[in-house]
Design a protein around this motif. Sequence first.
Motif, PDB file in Angstrom:
ATOM      1  N   LEU A  75     -17.008   1.067  25.745  1.00  0.00           N
ATOM      2  CA  LEU A  75     -17.132   2.524  25.694  1.00  0.00           C
ATOM      3  C   LEU A  75     -18.484   2.845  25.073  1.00  0.00           C
ATOM      4  N   THR A  76     -19.243   3.740  25.706  1.00  0.00           N
ATOM      5  CA  THR A  76     -20.619   4.004  25.290  1.00  0.00           C
ATOM      6  C   THR A  76     -20.788   5.438  24.815  1.00  0.00           C
ATOM      7  N   LEU A  77     -21.501   5.592  23.707  1.00  0.00           N
ATOM      8  CA  LEU A  77     -21.909   6.900  23.207  1.00  0.00           C
ATOM      9  C   LEU A  77     -23.404   7.045  23.429  1.00  0.00           C
ATOM     10  N   VAL A  78     -23.839   8.227  23.840  1.00  0.00           N
ATOM     11  CA  VAL A  78     -25.257   8.515  24.001  1.00  0.00           C
ATOM     12  C   VAL A  78     -25.588   9.736  23.154  1.00  0.00           C
ATOM     13  N   GLY A  79     -26.836   9.818  22.731  1.00  0.00           N
ATOM     14  CA  GLY A  79     -27.250  10.941  21.900  1.00  0.00           C
ATOM     15  C   GLY A  79     -28.569  11.504  22.348  1.00  0.00           C
ATOM     16  N   GLY A  80     -28.543  12.712  22.884  1.00  0.00           N
ATOM     17  CA  GLY A  80     -29.778  13.367  23.294  1.00  0.00           C
ATOM     18  C   GLY A  80     -30.454  12.642  24.437  1.00  0.00           C
ATOM     19  N   SER A  81     -31.746  12.912  24.583  1.00  0.00           N
ATOM     20  CA  SER A  81     -32.498  12.316  25.684  1.00  0.00           C
ATOM     21  C   SER A  81     -33.438  11.214  25.204  1.00  0.00           C
ATOM     22  N   ALA A  82     -33.257  10.754  23.972  1.00  0.00           N
ATOM     23  CA  ALA A  82     -34.175   9.770  23.398  1.00  0.00           C
ATOM     24  C   ALA A  82     -33.828   8.335  23.750  1.00  0.00           C
TER      25      ALA A  82
END
Length: 176
Positions: A126-133
């Motif tokens: 399961l993957t979490l992403v944050g913003g476009s960075a």
Amino acid sequence: GFTLIETLVVAAITIAIALAGFLGLAQYRNKQAVESGLSEFRAAVEGTKRRSVAQEQRSRWGMRFTNATSGVSSYTAFKGSSYSTSGVDRLYSFRAPVKFGNPSASSTYDLVFAPLSGALSENKVLTLVGGSAGFIGDLVLRTIGSITARNDKNVVGYWHLDEGTRTSTADASGNG
């Protein structure tokens, strides 16, 4: 005194330095948001696993992960061998800008821990992403019940191949 050219050069340099600092701060905040979101996420999954191992309320326990197209990604702890609204115990959500990269947009994924062992029916990432960075955090769940967290940065594309358990894959980087 200073000439107009000297004043403009100093102003341009000051603006460039301030802009670089602002962009660096934004990237740092996104990285911190993913790391703290992953830590909270892992704690919730491990807590739900412990409840299933202990057979709390004489039941097995599971989690549903929901990646909404718009709005906030959420995950829910539930009681029983499959998800139903009557079995919902706790609802968690991520703070912006953190969201799920996997499961993909507009989808859900359910996992149920086995009583006594905490084992799962399949391996899952399961993957979490944050913003476009390009900051991501993975929670790796193994069939034996182990839970591992890992972070990565500057990710442009990220595909989970899930060791032959699926017939398709999607970009989990949050970039498309």
